[in-house]
Write a protein that holds these residues in place. Structure first.
Motif, mmCIF file in Angstrom:
data_model
loop_
_atom_site.group_PDB
_atom_site.id
_atom_site.type_symbol
_atom_site.label_atom_id
_atom_site.label_comp_id
_atom_site.label_asym_id
_atom_site.label_seq_id
_atom_site.Cartn_x
_atom_site.Cartn_y
_atom_site.Cartn_z
ATOM 1 N N ASP A 1 38.370 72.438 -99.955
ATOM 2 C CA ASP A 1 39.675 72.810 -99.389
ATOM 3 C C ASP A 1 40.089 71.838 -98.295
ATOM 4 O O ASP A 1 39.274 71.027 -97.828
ATOM 5 C CB ASP A 1 39.648 74.257 -98.879
ATOM 6 N N ALA B 1 36.426 71.984 -95.980
ATOM 7 C CA ALA B 1 35.053 72.374 -96.304
ATOM 8 C C ALA B 1 34.771 72.172 -97.776
ATOM 9 O O ALA B 1 35.681 72.090 -98.596
ATOM 10 C CB ALA B 1 34.845 73.846 -95.935
ATOM 11 N N LEU C 1 29.669 85.267 -98.562
ATOM 12 C CA LEU C 1 28.801 84.105 -98.804
ATOM 13 C C LEU C 1 27.349 84.529 -98.992
ATOM 14 O O LEU C 1 26.626 83.944 -99.805
ATOM 15 C CB LEU C 1 28.929 83.103 -97.651
ATOM 16 N N GLY D 1 37.741 73.162 -91.844
ATOM 17 C CA GLY D 1 36.313 72.841 -91.911
ATOM 18 C C GLY D 1 35.473 74.004 -91.395
ATOM 19 O O GLY D 1 35.997 75.050 -90.996
ATOM 20 N N LEU D 2 34.132 73.805 -91.381
ATOM 21 C CA LEU D 2 33.236 74.921 -91.039
ATOM 22 C C LEU D 2 33.326 75.254 -89.554
ATOM 23 O O LEU D 2 33.410 74.344 -88.719
ATOM 24 C CB LEU D 2 31.793 74.558 -91.417
ATOM 25 N N GLY E 1 31.919 89.539 -93.614
ATOM 26 C CA GLY E 1 30.795 88.613 -93.470
ATOM 27 C C GLY E 1 29.731 88.810 -94.531
ATOM 28 O O GLY E 1 28.556 88.519 -94.302
ATOM 29 N N PHE F 1 31.959 73.752 -100.675
ATOM 30 C CA PHE F 1 30.848 74.646 -101.045
ATOM 31 C C PHE F 1 30.394 74.243 -102.451
ATOM 32 O O PHE F 1 31.231 74.183 -103.361
ATOM 33 C CB PHE F 1 31.292 76.113 -101.032
HETATM 34 P P1 ADP Z 1 34.171 86.834 -94.645
HETATM 35 O O1 ADP Z 1 35.108 86.058 -95.542
HETATM 36 O O2 ADP Z 1 34.296 88.308 -94.795
HETATM 37 O O3 ADP Z 1 34.225 86.399 -93.222
HETATM 38 P P2 ADP Z 1 32.128 85.258 -95.868
HETATM 39 O O4 ADP Z 1 30.667 85.477 -95.950
HETATM 40 O O5 ADP Z 1 32.826 85.006 -97.139
HETATM 41 O O6 ADP Z 1 32.704 86.522 -95.141
HETATM 42 O O7 ADP Z 1 32.387 84.057 -94.894
HETATM 43 C C1 ADP Z 1 31.731 83.985 -93.668
HETATM 44 C C2 ADP Z 1 32.424 83.019 -92.749
HETATM 45 O O8 ADP Z 1 32.275 81.695 -93.233
HETATM 46 C C3 ADP Z 1 33.886 83.207 -92.668
HETATM 47 O O9 ADP Z 1 34.236 84.224 -91.729
HETATM 48 C C4 ADP Z 1 34.344 81.835 -92.179
HETATM 49 O O10 ADP Z 1 34.183 81.702 -90.793
HETATM 50 C C5 ADP Z 1 33.377 80.918 -92.830
HETATM 51 N N1 ADP Z 1 33.953 80.286 -94.033
HETATM 52 C C6 ADP Z 1 33.836 80.688 -95.294
HETATM 53 N N2 ADP Z 1 34.495 79.865 -96.122
HETATM 54 C C7 ADP Z 1 35.054 78.917 -95.370
HETATM 55 C C8 ADP Z 1 35.895 77.753 -95.630
HETATM 56 N N3 ADP Z 1 36.253 77.437 -96.898
HETATM 57 N N4 ADP Z 1 36.273 77.014 -94.585
HETATM 58 C C9 ADP Z 1 35.899 77.330 -93.337
HETATM 59 N N5 ADP Z 1 35.129 78.393 -93.024
HETATM 60 C C10 ADP Z 1 34.709 79.169 -94.031
#
Ligand code: ADP
Length: 522
Positions: A460, A513, A489, A464-465, A486, A515
């Motif tokens: 995307d 980011a 993932l 970013g992370l 949360g 994945f």
């Molecule tokens: P949730 O979406 O409910 O927060 P997830 O486990 O899917 O739970 O994601 C955990 C965290 O990882 C998200 O809150 C976000 O901070 C981070 N994250 C996930 N996907 C991305 C992404 N594509 N870009 C940036 N941060 C991400």
């Protein structure tokens, strides 16, 4: 060397051939000198030890040269010693229990016992003794003994007895089966579990031990394979007559052959798998429940998007209907003429809504994972269509960047959809967080590595992370979203691990980011 007076029963064991008998007579009637000469001649050639003993204390009067090989003593050393000095203490007791009153007849007496060698260790001897009496007075003069080393045989017999005891008391169900497939012996565990006994002369039918399906598996596969290759291993169901139920077992069939390679018998060794199977079933049920819960969570996270998704066609249907109603009120005749097209649209739109609902139900239904080869491009296009409206609302463009000829992957469709959906929605939400005017992009890429594994990535153009260590994102309940759970993932990672892969996150060099995970294409 016989160490005690032979028992009464020994008298029965007379030499059975006339020739032997008459030559023995001859020996007895010879003079001492003649007898010694004959004995010495025989003894020279024999690997068996020939010895003569005084009655009572069993002192050696004579021993043939084989004594050195057998016991380590020279002839001179042993002559004059009492055999009692050299018996194993355990055997001495045994000998003493025999009544000294049993008189020596001309019978032969054979016995196995331990005798101490010169170096101190005990060896097993088998001795055949006979008494020599004075022809005139019938007085017992001496005992003539032929002894041979039987340590190897006795040790092998002991080892066999030990093995037999282990087999008899093993918790595995062991059976011996004749070449024509009848059961000649069962160990204790098999007798108890199956509720069967084998009486000595009446072997059991093998089919009594197994369920009909397993019996035919044995007939058609296990025994022929064991016959040709020596052994067969596989799962089968035995049948317990006591509990009237099948016992799932891990079965090994072994073919046992004689030295000249003739099939002598089969053995079957079965390990009861009931407890393991029950644990597996429980684990599977538990896993199913987790999967179900995981999908419900994903659904929950998507609920807003889906409500919108279904609302849209419903609103469209209502609008079409209202349009028709309005036309009917003003100009009924022409409204009837033009009704066909709006009706068709209503139908199609309602079908689309139904499709969305069906998909949701599929997704949340409790079901066993179904492993199949999945064509990635159509699966990805489908998902992009599904997330289309969510993307539009967040001003995000979704793209399928997979090569057209990317290999199919071996996976469970619903789980793979769930993983990709999670990643796509996360990407869309991340782009939404990054303030932007022009639409940002979320896309998928895939490539095949040397070992035919497919690497799939969701990328995307978001911020970013949010953390320096990407591993943190996979911790349960880690979220940076106000309404986030949360779990997405964390769940996606376990699902991918169950597919034999690993889900990883990283920052893209030009922002956003990425994945990625690997799936096998076979
Ligand atoms: P949730 O979406 O409910 O927060 P997830 O486990 O899917 O739970 O994601 C955990 C965290 O990882 C998200 O809150 C976000 O901070 C981070 N994250 C996930 N996907 C991305 C992404 N594509 N870009 C940036 N941060 C991400």
């Amino acid at each position: 060397m016989l160490m005690s007076q032979p028992p009464e029963s020994a008298r029965v064991k007379k030499p059975d051939s006339n020739k032997q008998s008459s030559s023995s007579e001859g020996l007895i009637q010879s003079t001492d000198v003649e007898r010694n000469r004959l004995l010495a001649e025989m003894a020279e050639q024999s690997t068996d030890m020939i010895s003569r003993h005084t009655p009572g204390d069993w002192r050696f009067i004579y021993a043939s040269p084989a004594v050195t090989h057998l016991l380590g003593y020279s002839v001179e050393e042993i002559v004059g010693m009492s055999a009692y000095e050299l018996y194993h203490p355990d055997d001495v007791e045994d000998f003493k229990r025999r009544s000294p009153s049993v008189s020596y007849e001309r019978g032969l007496y054979t016995h196995n016992y331990r005798f101490r060698c010169k170096d101190g260790h005990y060896t097993w001897l088998e001795s055949t003794s006979r008494s020599i009496r004075d022809a005139a007075t019938d007085e017992l003069k001496e005992i003539l003994v032929v002894s041979r080393d039987v340590s190897q045989r006795i040790n092998a017999e002991q080892a066999n007895r030990r093995l037999a005891r282990v087999l008899e008391h093993s918790s595995d169900l062991v059976a011996f089966v004749t070449p024509d497939h009848r059961v000649s012996q069962l160990n204790e565990a098999a007798r108890d579990a199956l509720g069967l006994e084998v009486s000595g002369h009446d072997p059991l039918q093998l089919k009594m031990l197994f369920t009909p399906e397993s019996y035919s598996l044995l007939q058609q596969q296990a025994f022929p394979e064991a016959h040709d290759q020596g052994s067969w291993r596989g799962e089968a169901d035995m049948y317990s007559r006591i509990h009237q139920q099948a016992i799932p077992v891990m079965l090994e069939v072994l073919a046992h052959r004689t030295l000249d390679n003739r099939l002598e018998y089969f053995s079957t060794v079965a390990r009861d798998m009931t407890a393991i199977k029950q644990a597996e079933a429980k684990q599977q049920q538990y896993q199913q429940e987790i999967d179900h819960a995981a999908r419900l969570i994903t659904m929950g996270e998507m609920a807003t998007g889906l409500a919108h998704e279904i609302n849209q066609p419903l609103t469209a249907v209502v609008n079409y209907v209202r349009g028709i109603q309005r036309r009917m009120q003003t100009d009924r005749e022409s409204a009837l003429d033009d009704i066909e097209q709006p009706l068709e649209r209503i139908g199609n739109t309602a079908l689309r809504a139904g499709e969305i609902v069906r998909r949701m139900m599929d997704f949340t239904r409790k079901s066993d994972p179904k492993w199949e080869l999945l064509e990635l491009n159509s699966l990805v296009n489908d998902l992009i269509g599904f997330c289309g409206s969510a993307a539009k609302r967040h001003n995000v463009v979704l793209e399928n960047g997979l090569p057209e000829n990317i290999s199919a992957v071996y996976a469970d469709r619903i789980q793979l959809e769930q993983i990709l959906l999670n990643l796509l929605l996360n990407g869309i939400e991340a782009c939404h967080r990054a303030e932007h005017r022009t639409p940002l992009k979320v896309w998928l890429e895939a490539s095949t590595d040397k070992t035919d594994q497919v690497i799939i990535s969701v990328l995307d153009q978001g911020p970013g992370l949010p953390v320096a260590d990407p591993e943190q994102l996979f911790e349960q309940f880690f979220t940076t979203k106000a309404d986030g759970l949360g779990m997405g993932l964390a769940i996606s990672r376990t699902l991918i691990e169950r597919h034999g892969g690993q889900l990883q996150a990283e920052n893209r060099a030009d922002g956003g980011a990425k994945f990625s995970f690997i799936l096998s294409s076979t």
